[in-house]
Design a protein around this motif. Structure first.
Motif, PDB file in Angstrom:
ATOM      1  N   MET A   2       0.850  -1.162   0.000  1.00 20.10           N
ATOM      2  CA  MET A   2       0.000   0.000   0.000  1.00 20.10           C
ATOM      3  C   MET A   2       0.905   1.236   0.000  1.00 20.10           C
ATOM      4  O   MET A   2       1.798   1.352   0.838  1.00 20.10           O
ATOM      5  N   PRO A   3       0.680   2.161  -0.923  1.00 20.97           N
ATOM      6  CA  PRO A   3       1.520   3.364  -0.954  1.00 20.97           C
ATOM      7  C   PRO A   3       1.232   4.275   0.229  1.00 20.97           C
ATOM      8  O   PRO A   3       0.159   4.242   0.824  1.00 20.97           O
ATOM      9  N   GLU A   4       2.236   5.065   0.573  1.00 19.03           N
ATOM     10  CA  GLU A   4       2.070   6.029   1.662  1.00 19.03           C
ATOM     11  C   GLU A   4       1.135   7.144   1.250  1.00 19.03           C
ATOM     12  O   GLU A   4       1.121   7.552   0.095  1.00 19.03           O
ATOM     13  N   ARG A   5       0.409   7.647   2.211  1.00 18.98           N
ATOM     14  CA  ARG A   5      -0.451   8.794   1.938  1.00 18.98           C
ATOM     15  C   ARG A   5       0.401  10.036   1.764  1.00 18.98           C
ATOM     16  O   ARG A   5       1.333  10.267   2.524  1.00 18.98           O
ATOM     17  N   VAL A   6       0.042  10.811   0.767  1.00 10.96           N
ATOM     18  CA  VAL A   6       0.800  12.013   0.478  1.00 10.96           C
ATOM     19  C   VAL A   6       0.319  13.156   1.357  1.00 10.96           C
ATOM     20  O   VAL A   6       1.101  13.911   1.902  1.00 10.96           O
ATOM     21  N   GLU A   7      -0.993  13.250   1.505  1.00  6.08           N
ATOM     22  CA  GLU A   7      -1.553  14.344   2.292  1.00  6.08           C
ATOM     23  C   GLU A   7      -2.588  13.812   3.268  1.00  6.08           C
ATOM     24  O   GLU A   7      -3.246  12.817   3.006  1.00  6.08           O
ATOM     25  N   THR A   8      -2.720  14.500   4.355  1.00 10.62           N
ATOM     26  CA  THR A   8      -3.813  14.246   5.277  1.00 10.62           C
ATOM     27  C   THR A   8      -4.419  15.588   5.643  1.00 10.62           C
ATOM     28  O   THR A   8      -3.753  16.624   5.562  1.00 10.62           O
TER      29      THR A   8
END
Length: 79
Positions: A1-7
């Motif tokens: 699963m790719p890392e989230r870029v923004e939260t």
């Protein structure tokens, strides 16, 4: 699963929800209102029909947006 870029961490009213709800509610409420009111108006040309729909639709949109925002604000304040 790719890392989230923004939260995001929204503070206050969720304006995305307000805009989406306003859009849907304006169509659901506005179409019958414009159609109903157009039966009582004399609209001989296409341009007069378009102007009528824009004027009434704008009023419906404004009232719907204010109502949805007030609801979201009140709901957020109660949490």
């Amino acid at each position: 699963m790719p890392e989230r870029v923004e939260t995001t961490s929204p503070d206050g009213v969720d304006y995305g929800w307000v805009m989406q709800t306003t859009f849907v509610a304006t169509i659901v409420i506005g179409a019958p209102v414009v159609a109903g009111l157009s039966t009582t108006a004399t609209l001989p040309t296409w341009s007069s029909r378009a102007e009528f729909a824009i004027r009434v639709g704008a009023l419906v949109w404004l009232l719907t947006a204010i109502t949805v925002f007030a609801y979201a604000k009140r709901k957020h304040d109660q949490e």
